[in-house]
Design a protein around this motif. Structure first.
Motif, PDB file in Angstrom:
ATOM      1  N   PRO A 165     -19.262 -34.997 -28.831  1.00 31.23           N
ATOM      2  CA  PRO A 165     -18.493 -35.294 -30.034  1.00 31.23           C
ATOM      3  C   PRO A 165     -18.479 -34.089 -30.978  1.00 31.23           C
ATOM      4  CG  PRO A 165     -19.886 -37.155 -29.464  1.00 31.23           C
ATOM      5  CD  PRO A 165     -20.273 -36.033 -28.543  1.00 31.23           C
ATOM      6  N   TRP A 166     -17.336 -33.785 -31.534  1.00 27.08           N
ATOM      7  CA  TRP A 166     -17.171 -32.573 -32.328  1.00 27.08           C
ATOM      8  C   TRP A 166     -18.162 -32.489 -33.488  1.00 27.08           C
ATOM      9  CZ3 TRP A 166     -16.254 -32.232 -37.511  1.00 27.08           C
ATOM     10  CH2 TRP A 166     -15.853 -33.402 -38.167  1.00 27.08           C
ATOM     11  N   SER A 167     -18.517 -33.610 -34.063  1.00 24.83           N
ATOM     12  CA  SER A 167     -19.409 -33.613 -35.225  1.00 24.83           C
ATOM     13  C   SER A 167     -20.843 -33.254 -34.869  1.00 24.83           C
ATOM     14  CB  SER A 167     -19.379 -34.987 -35.906  1.00 24.83           C
ATOM     15  OG  SER A 167     -19.741 -36.010 -34.988  1.00 24.83           O
ATOM     16  N   GLU A 168     -21.172 -33.238 -33.573  1.00 26.37           N
ATOM     17  CA  GLU A 168     -22.519 -32.900 -33.139  1.00 26.37           C
ATOM     18  C   GLU A 168     -22.650 -31.454 -32.680  1.00 26.37           C
ATOM     19  OE1 GLU A 168     -24.053 -35.682 -30.329  1.00 26.37           O
ATOM     20  OE2 GLU A 168     -23.384 -37.441 -31.460  1.00 26.37           O
ATOM     21  N   ILE A 169     -21.559 -30.695 -32.777  1.00 27.11           N
ATOM     22  CA  ILE A 169     -21.580 -29.296 -32.351  1.00 27.11           C
ATOM     23  C   ILE A 169     -22.078 -28.423 -33.497  1.00 27.11           C
ATOM     24  CG2 ILE A 169     -20.148 -27.343 -31.631  1.00 27.11           C
ATOM     25  CD1 ILE A 169     -18.409 -29.317 -30.106  1.00 27.11           C
ATOM     26  N   ASP A 170     -23.130 -27.657 -33.240  1.00 28.05           N
ATOM     27  CA  ASP A 170     -23.732 -26.776 -34.245  1.00 28.05           C
ATOM     28  C   ASP A 170     -22.913 -25.488 -34.332  1.00 28.05           C
ATOM     29  OD1 ASP A 170     -25.284 -25.099 -35.812  1.00 28.05           O
ATOM     30  OD2 ASP A 170     -27.180 -25.682 -34.886  1.00 28.05           O
ATOM     31  N   PRO A 171     -22.370 -25.157 -35.520  1.00 26.01           N
ATOM     32  CA  PRO A 171     -21.550 -23.951 -35.634  1.00 26.01           C
ATOM     33  C   PRO A 171     -22.306 -22.657 -35.391  1.00 26.01           C
ATOM     34  CG  PRO A 171     -22.009 -24.882 -37.802  1.00 26.01           C
ATOM     35  CD  PRO A 171     -22.475 -25.886 -36.797  1.00 26.01           C
ATOM     36  N   SER A 172     -23.627 -22.687 -35.457  1.00 27.20           N
ATOM     37  CA  SER A 172     -24.418 -21.474 -35.245  1.00 27.20           C
ATOM     38  C   SER A 172     -24.772 -21.248 -33.784  1.00 27.20           C
ATOM     39  CB  SER A 172     -25.703 -21.525 -36.079  1.00 27.20           C
ATOM     40  OG  SER A 172     -26.551 -22.576 -35.637  1.00 27.20           O
ATOM     41  N   GLU A 173     -24.363 -22.162 -32.912  1.00 28.51           N
ATOM     42  CA  GLU A 173     -24.672 -22.058 -31.492  1.00 28.51           C
ATOM     43  C   GLU A 173     -23.385 -22.043 -30.669  1.00 28.51           C
ATOM     44  OE1 GLU A 173     -27.133 -25.334 -30.513  1.00 28.51           O
ATOM     45  OE2 GLU A 173     -28.844 -24.661 -31.720  1.00 28.51           O
ATOM     46  N   SER A 174     -23.503 -21.583 -29.447  1.00 30.08           N
ATOM     47  CA  SER A 174     -22.355 -21.618 -28.550  1.00 30.08           C
ATOM     48  C   SER A 174     -22.155 -23.041 -28.034  1.00 30.08           C
ATOM     49  CB  SER A 174     -22.571 -20.678 -27.357  1.00 30.08           C
ATOM     50  OG  SER A 174     -21.574 -20.892 -26.375  1.00 30.08           O
ATOM     51  N   PRO A 175     -20.977 -23.636 -28.246  1.00 29.46           N
ATOM     52  CA  PRO A 175     -20.748 -24.995 -27.730  1.00 29.46           C
ATOM     53  C   PRO A 175     -20.772 -25.052 -26.208  1.00 29.46           C
ATOM     54  CG  PRO A 175     -18.706 -24.040 -28.577  1.00 29.46           C
ATOM     55  CD  PRO A 175     -19.810 -23.106 -28.961  1.00 29.46           C
ATOM     56  N   PHE A 176     -20.559 -23.925 -25.558  1.00 29.89           N
ATOM     57  CA  PHE A 176     -20.607 -23.877 -24.100  1.00 29.89           C
ATOM     58  C   PHE A 176     -22.039 -24.078 -23.618  1.00 29.89           C
ATOM     59  CE2 PHE A 176     -16.686 -21.911 -25.211  1.00 29.89           C
ATOM     60  CZ  PHE A 176     -15.830 -22.118 -24.152  1.00 29.89           C
ATOM     61  N   VAL A 177     -22.981 -23.437 -24.290  1.00 33.03           N
ATOM     62  CA  VAL A 177     -24.394 -23.608 -23.939  1.00 33.03           C
ATOM     63  C   VAL A 177     -24.874 -24.991 -24.362  1.00 33.03           C
ATOM     64  CG1 VAL A 177     -26.732 -22.742 -24.320  1.00 33.03           C
ATOM     65  CG2 VAL A 177     -24.820 -21.135 -24.137  1.00 33.03           C
ATOM     66  N   ALA A 178     -24.454 -25.419 -25.563  1.00 32.98           N
ATOM     67  CA  ALA A 178     -24.904 -26.706 -26.101  1.00 32.98           C
ATOM     68  C   ALA A 178     -24.500 -27.873 -25.219  1.00 32.98           C
ATOM     69  CB  ALA A 178     -24.346 -26.903 -27.508  1.00 32.98           C
ATOM     70  N   LEU A 179     -23.351 -27.775 -24.550  1.00 30.32           N
ATOM     71  CA  LEU A 179     -22.891 -28.866 -23.700  1.00 30.32           C
ATOM     72  C   LEU A 179     -23.903 -29.172 -22.605  1.00 30.32           C
ATOM     73  CD1 LEU A 179     -19.391 -29.622 -22.355  1.00 30.32           C
ATOM     74  CD2 LEU A 179     -21.239 -29.333 -20.711  1.00 30.32           C
ATOM     75  N   PHE A 180     -24.415 -28.135 -21.948  1.00 28.88           N
ATOM     76  CA  PHE A 180     -25.345 -28.359 -20.843  1.00 28.88           C
ATOM     77  C   PHE A 180     -26.732 -28.745 -21.346  1.00 28.88           C
ATOM     78  CE2 PHE A 180     -22.004 -25.883 -18.829  1.00 28.88           C
ATOM     79  CZ  PHE A 180     -21.834 -26.567 -17.642  1.00 28.88           C
ATOM     80  N   LEU A 181     -27.091 -28.297 -22.531  1.00 25.39           N
ATOM     81  CA  LEU A 181     -28.353 -28.760 -23.122  1.00 25.39           C
ATOM     82  C   LEU A 181     -28.265 -30.238 -23.457  1.00 25.39           C
ATOM     83  CD1 LEU A 181     -29.312 -25.809 -25.515  1.00 25.39           C
ATOM     84  CD2 LEU A 181     -30.444 -26.458 -23.377  1.00 25.39           C
ATOM     85  N   LEU A 182     -27.090 -30.676 -23.949  1.00 27.14           N
ATOM     86  CA  LEU A 182     -26.890 -32.062 -24.339  1.00 27.14           C
ATOM     87  C   LEU A 182     -27.037 -33.004 -23.153  1.00 27.14           C
ATOM     88  CD1 LEU A 182     -25.952 -34.142 -26.541  1.00 27.14           C
ATOM     89  CD2 LEU A 182     -23.640 -33.776 -25.653  1.00 27.14           C
ATOM     90  N   ILE A 183     -26.499 -32.598 -22.012  1.00 25.36           N
ATOM     91  CA  ILE A 183     -26.538 -33.486 -20.850  1.00 25.36           C
ATOM     92  C   ILE A 183     -27.833 -33.327 -20.056  1.00 25.36           C
ATOM     93  CG2 ILE A 183     -24.035 -33.526 -20.684  1.00 25.36           C
ATOM     94  CD1 ILE A 183     -24.153 -31.575 -18.389  1.00 25.36           C
ATOM     95  N   GLY A 184     -28.761 -32.502 -20.581  1.00 23.60           N
ATOM     96  CA  GLY A 184     -30.078 -32.400 -19.964  1.00 23.60           C
ATOM     97  C   GLY A 184     -30.184 -31.399 -18.835  1.00 23.60           C
ATOM     98  N   LEU A 185     -29.236 -30.473 -18.734  1.00 25.98           N
ATOM     99  CA  LEU A 185     -29.275 -29.459 -17.680  1.00 25.98           C
ATOM    100  C   LEU A 185     -29.677 -28.121 -18.295  1.00 25.98           C
ATOM    101  CD1 LEU A 185     -26.053 -30.384 -15.656  1.00 25.98           C
ATOM    102  CD2 LEU A 185     -28.424 -31.015 -15.174  1.00 25.98           C
ATOM    103  N   GLY A 186     -30.976 -27.974 -18.559  1.00 28.31           N
ATOM    104  CA  GLY A 186     -31.471 -26.754 -19.192  1.00 28.31           C
ATOM    105  C   GLY A 186     -31.239 -25.521 -18.355  1.00 28.31           C
ATOM    106  N   GLY A 187     -31.385 -25.649 -17.024  1.00 28.92           N
ATOM    107  CA  GLY A 187     -31.162 -24.509 -16.137  1.00 28.92           C
ATOM    108  C   GLY A 187     -29.726 -24.035 -16.200  1.00 28.92           C
ATOM    109  N   ALA A 188     -28.788 -24.972 -16.219  1.00 31.13           N
ATOM    110  CA  ALA A 188     -27.372 -24.614 -16.321  1.00 31.13           C
ATOM    111  C   ALA A 188     -27.084 -23.988 -17.677  1.00 31.13           C
ATOM    112  CB  ALA A 188     -26.502 -25.848 -16.103  1.00 31.13           C
ATOM    113  N   ALA A 189     -27.742 -24.479 -18.730  1.00 28.22           N
ATOM    114  CA  ALA A 189     -27.548 -23.915 -20.058  1.00 28.22           C
ATOM    115  C   ALA A 189     -28.003 -22.467 -20.091  1.00 28.22           C
ATOM    116  CB  ALA A 189     -28.315 -24.740 -21.092  1.00 28.22           C
ATOM    117  N   ALA A 190     -29.118 -22.171 -19.425  1.00 28.77           N
ATOM    118  CA  ALA A 190     -29.616 -20.799 -19.361  1.00 28.77           C
ATOM    119  C   ALA A 190     -28.617 -19.910 -18.623  1.00 28.77           C
ATOM    120  CB  ALA A 190     -30.976 -20.761 -18.675  1.00 28.77           C
ATOM    121  N   LEU A 191     -28.025 -20.437 -17.556  1.00 26.92           N
ATOM    122  CA  LEU A 191     -27.031 -19.677 -16.803  1.00 26.92           C
ATOM    123  C   LEU A 191     -25.809 -19.399 -17.667  1.00 26.92           C
ATOM    124  CD1 LEU A 191     -25.948 -18.457 -14.179  1.00 26.92           C
ATOM    125  CD2 LEU A 191     -25.123 -20.739 -13.537  1.00 26.92           C
ATOM    126  N   ILE A 192     -25.335 -20.412 -18.383  1.00 28.75           N
ATOM    127  CA  ILE A 192     -24.176 -20.229 -19.258  1.00 28.75           C
ATOM    128  C   ILE A 192     -24.500 -19.227 -20.368  1.00 28.75           C
ATOM    129  CG2 ILE A 192     -22.600 -21.360 -20.853  1.00 28.75           C
ATOM    130  CD1 ILE A 192     -22.115 -22.038 -17.952  1.00 28.75           C
TER     131      ILE A 192
END
Length: 486
Positions: free
Chosen positions: A282-309
């Motif tokens: 949801p747009w309101s949960e996106i932190d403007p100081s972070e990359s939303p591309f990385v945040a997406l994979f952190l949100l769904i619990g895929l830390g390894g994928a977030a590190a790759l992104i």
């Protein structure tokens, strides 16, 4: 039109735009960029820190309506790109858009657009270095920010000093990584949406997120307008393909191909990718100081994928800086060959690379990137200044096109790459740019840079007064070696 790849124009305008036939000397730069290089450089110019990091700011301000913002800005810039393409191909002696600006607007335009674009590119590379510092904290939160910045600048400088083919190859692979990553993110995101994936925080992926949290315009019309600044910065560098004209093989085929794919890139890399992200997160949960591309994979619990992104977005920042170093050095080189910059920046290395100009860019970017070590809002400050300067550069390109259409209608009629309805469309885009300057003055975080930017043009005006007599003598003599005239 001459044979493909030739640096000699068949017909051109004289310096005052009255017409004539002048064959410029060789530029000194090599045509070492192939079609695949040009295509991926164009993609690289459209994907960078403005998308991977700045899009979080845009989403925070405009909500889902940021998608419409990107469509509007992209449509306007596509008109500018088509106008630039027609001008570049009207005379293959043009190395960059500062050459046709000088032909149709005067030598002062070469000076103003050249140095302003140089600063534009430096500001992009500076924002990229601030981004590198941000991305590095993902793995090493206690690492001093100057360390990854210094490593990135040294790496990019080495790539650019080797040869233009090395730059082209590096940018090809950098851009390919970006494309594959965004494609993978879209595929994963669509899968999550179709399967109604529920994240650990309880959010379920759904297209309804685009309107169920305050509507498509959750922050109202002013919020919608607030998204335009970061969107303009996101597209900064889209005109990069215009600075590769002197080093492109078969420009009559490769430049139109690269420009014509701009709308597809906008829809794919911006609208579709960010739309998928906001459907999952949801747009309101996106932190403007972070990359939303990385945040997406952190949100769904895929830390390894977030590190790759995160690794990919850091690569993207390095790639964008790579493009910035390349183009800014060519701008400084072009100014030096017309005696509008110290002649030391006009010297080429044994591999036909403007080495001194590259070192200048390196030093200034390191200085500018240090802002990220001092100010928390350095990224927003740099991107605001960059957006304003790019609006000036793009407007100068369009002004050149209007003069070209008035003075050389026969070149337009004979062009194989005409911009249809070019004159009215150009005025529409110029009106849009003027409106954007008004919009930037409405918001506190962009008002300061808007008020400070005229200082740059005052400095340029004083500098031009000091060099115009010498530049006038150069123009009257047909230009020094390596300077095309139209």
């Amino acid at each position: 039109m001459t044979a493909a790849g030739s640096a000699e124009p068949a017909a051109s305008a004289t310096a005052d735009g009255t017409g004539g036939s002048v064959s410029p000397p060789a530029t000194g730069l090599e045509r070492g960029l192939s079609n695949r290089h040009i295509q991926l450089i164009a993609i690289g110019g459209a994907i960078g820190t403005g998308l991977f990091l700045g899009s979080g700011i845009g989403i925070h301000k405009a909500g889902p309506s940021i998608l419409l913002v990107y469509v509007v800005v992209g449509a306007m810039l596509f008109v500018m790109m088509r106008a630039m393409g027609e001008l570049l191909l009207s005379n293959l002696g043009y190395r960059t858009f500062q050459d046709f600006a000088a032909d149709y607007l005067g030598e002062w335009a070469r000076f103003f657009i050249g140095w302003t674009y140089w600063l534009c590119l430096i500001s992009i590379a500076t924002a990229d270095m601030v981004g590198v510092q941000t991305y590095a904290r993902f793995w090493w939160p206690d690492l001093p920010g100057w360390v990854p910045m210094l490593v990135a600048v040294a790496f990019v400088l080495a790539l650019n000093l080797i040869a233009v083919q090395a730059f082209g190859e590096a940018e090809f692979w950098f851009a390919l990584i970006k494309v594959v990553t965004i494609l993978g993110l879209i595929v994963v995101g669509l899968f999550l949406i179709v399967t109604s994936f529920t994240a650990p925080n309880g959010d379920t992926a759904s297209v309804t997120h685009l309107w169920d949290d305050g509507g498509f315009f959750p922050n109202g019309f002013m919020g919608f307008l607030g998204g335009f600044q970061i969107a303009i910065f996101a597209f900064a560098g889209i005109e990069l393909v215009g600075t590769t004209a002197a080093e492109a093989k078969d420009p009559e085929k490769n430049l139109p191909r690269a420009i014509n794919q701009v709308p597809l890139r906008i829809l794919f890399f911006y609208v579709l990718a960010l739309g998928v992200i906001m459907c999952v997160t949801p747009w309101s949960e996106i932190d403007p100081s972070e990359s939303p591309f990385v945040a997406l994979f952190l949100l769904i619990g895929l830390g390894g994928a977030a590190a790759l992104i995160n690794a990919v977005v850091m690569t993207s920042a390095v790639s964008a800086a790579n493009s910035g170093f390349f183009s800014s050095s060519r701008m400084a080189y072009g100014l030096a060959t017309t005696r509008q910059a110290p002649t030391v920046f006009g010297k080429l290395t044994r591999t036909a690379v403007p080495g001194n100009a590259l070192l200048l860019s390196c030093g200034v970017v390191l200085l500018g990137g240090s802002l990220g070590l001092i100010f928390d809002d350095a990224f927003q400050l740099v991107t605001a200044v960059s957006s304003i300067l790019f609006i000036f550069v793009w407007s100068m390109i369009l002004a050149s096109y209007l003069v070209y259409r008035r003075r050389r209608p026969e070149l337009h009629a004979a062009s194989a790459y005409r911009l249809r309805f070019g004159v009215p469309l150009t005025w529409v885009v110029l009106g849009f740019f003027a409106f954007m300057l008004v919009v930037l003055g409405l918001f506190e975080d962009t008002r300061g840079p808007l008020l400070l930017t005229p200082v740059w043009f005052v400095i340029l005006g004083i500098a031009w007064m000091l060099v115009r007599r010498r530049a006038g003598r150069v123009a009257a003599s047909g230009g020094p070696e390596g300077t095309p005239r139209a």
